[in-house]
Design a protein around this motif. Structure first.
Motif, short mmCIF file in Angstrom:
data_model
loop_
_atom_site.label_atom_id
_atom_site.label_comp_id
_atom_site.label_asym_id
_atom_site.label_seq_id
_atom_site.Cartn_x
_atom_site.Cartn_y
_atom_site.Cartn_z
N GLU A 148 0.86 -1.30 -0.22
CA GLU A 148 0.03 0.03 -0.11
C GLU A 148 0.71 1.34 0.06
O GLU A 148 1.76 1.28 0.92
CB GLU A 148 -1.11 0.15 1.16
N GLN A 160 -4.93 6.57 -2.79
CA GLN A 160 -4.39 5.29 -1.96
C GLN A 160 -4.34 4.24 -3.04
O GLN A 160 -5.19 4.10 -3.96
CB GLN A 160 -5.29 4.89 -0.96
N GLU A 162 -2.63 0.30 -4.13
CA GLU A 162 -2.07 -1.21 -3.83
C GLU A 162 -1.34 -1.62 -5.05
O GLU A 162 -1.77 -1.70 -6.18
CB GLU A 162 -3.43 -2.14 -3.59
N THR A 185 -8.46 3.83 -3.19
CA THR A 185 -8.93 4.84 -2.52
C THR A 185 -10.44 4.63 -2.16
O THR A 185 -10.75 4.61 -0.91
CB THR A 185 -8.85 6.30 -3.12
N LYS A 188 -10.83 1.96 0.21
CA LYS A 188 -10.35 2.25 1.64
C LYS A 188 -11.38 3.05 2.29
O LYS A 188 -11.43 2.78 3.53
CB LYS A 188 -8.95 3.20 1.34
N GLU A 191 -13.84 0.46 3.35
CA GLU A 191 -13.61 0.01 4.69
C GLU A 191 -13.43 0.68 5.93
O GLU A 191 -13.88 0.19 7.08
CB GLU A 191 -11.93 -0.41 4.16
N GLU A 192 -13.15 2.09 5.57
CA GLU A 192 -13.23 2.90 6.94
C GLU A 192 -14.63 3.07 7.37
O GLU A 192 -14.76 3.07 8.50
CB GLU A 192 -12.50 4.21 6.48
#
Length: 845
Positions: A148, A160, A162, A185, A188, A191-192
């Motif tokens: 990452e 962001q 990977e 991005t 993420k 996920e947040e």
């Protein structure tokens, strides 16, 4: 330079280039590599065959590499991810076009530059060192996956990524790396958000009164909220990891497998999976009722897990059962109530019990429900009922029970007592009314009032007569239940005779005979009989009495009471007189009315005629009258006036006692009446050389009253004051405000009033001691008292005794300039206490 030109030209880029060098220097080799040469040969050169073969080999490898690169480029050109190649020296040799979509840079902005630029943000601390470490690791054949790396778009927006990096080897030699960079991005962010969502879920679950748990695709419990211990008695660690079917089995839920299967089938079919009510058994064996809401997660027809929320309904169920029982009791109470119970909403009946159906004259509730309530309210009460309903519905006010009139469906008007309270019907405000038919009660009350009035009248007559009325119970010794106050003539009191045996008051020589006569008369079923016997007074004196006995029986014919009227017949004349008094007492009310009628018709009319003709002669209009005859006529005129006043006083006494005294009520200034009376009495006072002191305030003395009647009161008192005060005496009249009243006091320095006469002075024909030369009927003060009390006021007399003067005080409720009088009516005609509207006596009774 030639090699670089060939390789940079798209048309000649595919041509293999082999460079030769006689020097064999490493720097030349590196320079050829950078120029894009496919091969490099240095001295000593191999033999011709080998040289040709080597060149051919280089060209073949180059061609193969170029075909492979072409495939790679086609793949890279269509990739959503960024694909980049970096040679073994860390220089970018290729970047796919997606770099412009993802990062905003064009591929040529990276080609030929250090791989750090395309691999990450140059601003990252120690970025160059980190890149070299990665390159070293890759050169050793170790691939990097899921790295990452934070990057920055060309416009400065953070990104962001990977990154997966693989080393590239040619003939076992490290030739660089191939990197694939994916924009993660949004992933993420999701996920947040998921992490925050899970934290919120856990916070809610940890503090929820409901039981919340989650299961995975195999129906194993992955989480359970702490409330499980309170709800079921099990701890979290006893549940997590277990299959939900097994857990339901432990909780005593019937057929758990079937419930789960049906729930999953309903979820997959888009059906309802909420609000399932079940009974369970807690760990300690106590029963509970719960509501289960299952939320399976179904993806493409496959179970991915789910959440279950369990709400404890035990207490609510108990409350519902209690409410249901209470409502049933209430329903039975309402239905069995002897009073009518109705509920109305929006002005219409929505419920009525059986008693209400009967009261309104319907056959079934449907005859009433839906109809306006005003249909049964008497027109005279509709405005009042409408106001009460509005106060209850809109303001939530409590209203007091009232008496109304209803009109039944058959048109009969009935009297009812109505109590109303705010309630709800189907979730909206309504009015519950309890109605009691008091028509018969009203009739009974009227009859009772009339009976009580007759009884009171008779008791007054009896108590004022010499006869004694007894009521004995039919028991041994004939115990007295009631005796009239006239028993005092024999020395006894009513209290002293209560519940005492009457036979003990009979002379011992007559006791047996009286008892035997009563027994004989009773056996003959006589309703009344008369006995004569001797009665012992309290002092022991013997008195002959005649006892007229009435027999009272109950519905079964049993004798319960004897009622006796006892008269003292010790002397025959006295006995005859007592008998006459008894009969007279019974007819007293009728005789009084007849007397007033006679006084009105037989006295008033001729007296008015006599006065008229006398006044006419005295006025000289009928001709000259000699002085001697005039003096005689003056005496006749004065006596005629005196007789007329007597008649008027008698009429007023009768009106007062019958409640027919007419009072014309209106706001007046009492000073006007006082000043008028002072002017009227002035000649009489001056004639007797008396002094009249008048003290009234400058401000108005406002009362609600009849000026003429109040002047009659003051003139009566002023006349008495002058009459009973000797010459040169003083009369004082004072008016003032006292609290809520206007008080008028009239004092004199006359002969005074005995203490024993003060209590009787306002009675008609009161026998009050006065000088024989002072004339009077004793009616004036009685009339004055009746007039004052008809105004809601009071009158009292005060005196320190004979020869010490007297003071009469009249108090009338005052009124404010804009208000009404205390305890008095407003402007209008008022008659006595019952305000019975009758015409003033104008020659008729």
């Amino acid at each position: 330079a030639a090699c670089r030109e060939i390789k940079s030209n798209p048309k000649t880029k595919a041509i293999p280039v082999v460079m030769f060098s006689a020097l064999g220097r490493e720097s030349d080799k590196k320079m050829a590599k950078e120029a894009g040469a496919d091969g490099y040969i240095t001295k000593p050169l191999p033999a011709d065959d080998f040289l040709v073969e080597k060149v051919r080999s280089i060209i073949s490898e180059a061609s193969e590499a170029m075909r492979s690169e072409e495939k790679f480029r086609k793949l890279a050109e269509n990739s959503f991810d960024i694909i980049a190649t970096i040679d073994e020296n860390g220089i970018v040799t290729y970047v796919s076009p997606s770099v412009e979509r993802i990062r905003g840079f064009k591929p040529e902005e990276f080609v030929g530059k250090s791989g750090i630029a395309v691999m990450g943000d140059l601003k990252i601390p120690d970025a160059e060192k980190m890149f070299k470490e990665y390159m070293s690791s890759l050169a050793e054949g170790t691939a990097i996956e899921g790295l990452e790396i934070p990057m920055t778009k060309k416009d400065g927006t953070p990104l962001q990524t990977e990154v997966n990096v693989a080393p590239v080897f040619v003939n076992g030699k490290f030739k660089g790396i191939q990197a694939t960079m994916r924009d993660v991005t949004e992933r993420k962010k999701m996920e947040e958000e998921l992490r925050h969502s899970e934290e919120r879920f856990r916070a809610i679950a940890e503090n929820s009164f409901d039981l919340i748990f989650t299961v995975d695709e195999s129906l194993k419990v992955t989480y359970v909220s702490p409330s499980i211990e309170k709800m079921s008695g099990y701890k979290s660690e006893e549940v997590v990891g277990r299959n939900i079917v097994d857990m339901m089995q432990d909780l005593g839920i019937s057929e758990p497998s079937k419930i789960v299967e049906e729930t999953l089938a309903a979820a997959m079919g888009g059906g309802e999976t909420k609000g399932m009510e079940m009974s369970l058994v807690r760990k300690d064996g106590t029963p509970a009722v719960v509501e289960i809401n299952a939320m399976p997660s179904i993806v493409n027809g496959k179970l991915m897990g789910g959440q279950v929320v369990v709400h404890d309904l035990t207490e609510r169920k108990k409350a519902e059962e209690a409410i249901k029982a209470s409502e049933e009791r209430y329903r039975q109470l309402v239905e069995l109530s002897p009073d009518a119970v109705a509920v109305h909403q929006d002005g219409k009946f929505v419920f009525v019990n059986s008693a209400g159906v009967k009261l309104i004259g319907a056959k079934v509730p449907e005859d009433i429900i839906g109809k306006p309530i005003m249909d049964v309210v008497h027109p005279d009460y509709r405005d009042k009922v409408g106001q009460r309903v509005k106060a209850i519905i809109e303001n939530g006010q409590k209203v007091s029970p009232i008496e109304e009139k209803y009109v039944r469906l058959d048109g009969i008007v009935i009297d009812v007592d109505v109590s109303s309270v705010l309630t709800t019907h189907r979730g909206r405000p309504a009015v519950q009314t309890i109605i009691r038919d008091v028509t018969e009660k009203k009739i009974a009350e009227k009859v009772l009032i009339e009976a009580l009035a007759r009884r009171e009248e008779m008791e007054n007559i009896i108590n004022r007569s010499p006869v004694v009325v007894f009521l004995w119970r039919n028991e041994e010794g004939r115990p007295v239940e009631y005796v009239s106050d006239s028993i005092r003539q024999f020395g006894y009191s009513t209290q002293g005779m209560a519940n005492r045996q009457y036979e003990k008051r009979i002379h011992p020589d007559d006791t047996k005979r009286v008892a035997a006569e009563i027994s004989d008369y009773t056996k003959q079923h006589l309703k009344e009989f008369t006995q004569k016997y001797r009665l012992l007074t309290k002092t022991g004196e013997t008195r002959w009495v005649e006892d007229r006995m009435f027999v009272r029986r109950d519905p079964a014919g049993r004798i319960i009471h004897y009622q006796g009227i006892v008269m003292d017949i010790t002397e025959r004349k006295k006995a005859e007189k007592v008998q006459a008094q008894l009969e007279a007492a019974k007819r007293l009310s009728e005789l009084k009315t007849r007397f007033v009628s006679v006084a009105t018709h037989e006295l008033r009319t001729p007296l008015v005629s006599v006065k008229g003709y006398t006044d006419l002669v005295l006025s000289g209009k009928a001709g000259d009258v000699p002085q001697k005859i005039r003096d005689l006529l003056d005496v006749a005129a004065r006596n005629t006036d005196r007789l007329l006043r007597l008649v008027e006083d008698l009429l007023d006494v009768q009106r007062i006692e019958s409640g027919r005294l007419t009072i014309e009520m209106q706001p007046i200034d009492l000073r006007d009446a006082i000043n008028h009376c002072a002017g009227e009495i002035k000649p009489l006072v001056e004639d007797k050389k008396q002094k009249l002191n008048l003290e009234i305030p400058e401000r108005p003395l406002s009362v609600n009253g009849d000026g003429a009647r109040l002047e009659q009161v003051f003139m009566n008192i002023l006349n008495n004051a002058s009459k009973f005060t000797p010459e040169s005496g003083t009369i004082a009249m004072r008016a003032e405000e006292a609290g809520g009243d206007v008080r008028v006091s009239i004092s004199d320095t006359g002969m005074g009033i005995r203490k024993e006469d003060l209590t009787r002075i306002f009675e008609p024909f009161a026998d009050v001691k006065k000088a024989t030369y002072i004339k009077g009927t004793g009616l004036g003060l009685s009339v004055a008292k009746g007039i004052v009390e008809a105004h809601g006021g009071t009158i009292k007399a005060e005196s320190e005794g004979e020869g010490k003067g007297a003071t009469f005080t009249v108090s009338i409720p005052k009124i404010s300039l804009g208000g009404g009088a205390k305890n008095a009516e407003g402007k209008g005609k008022q008659e006595g206490g019952n305000r019975d509207k009758r015409l003033e006596d104008g020659g008729k009774g």
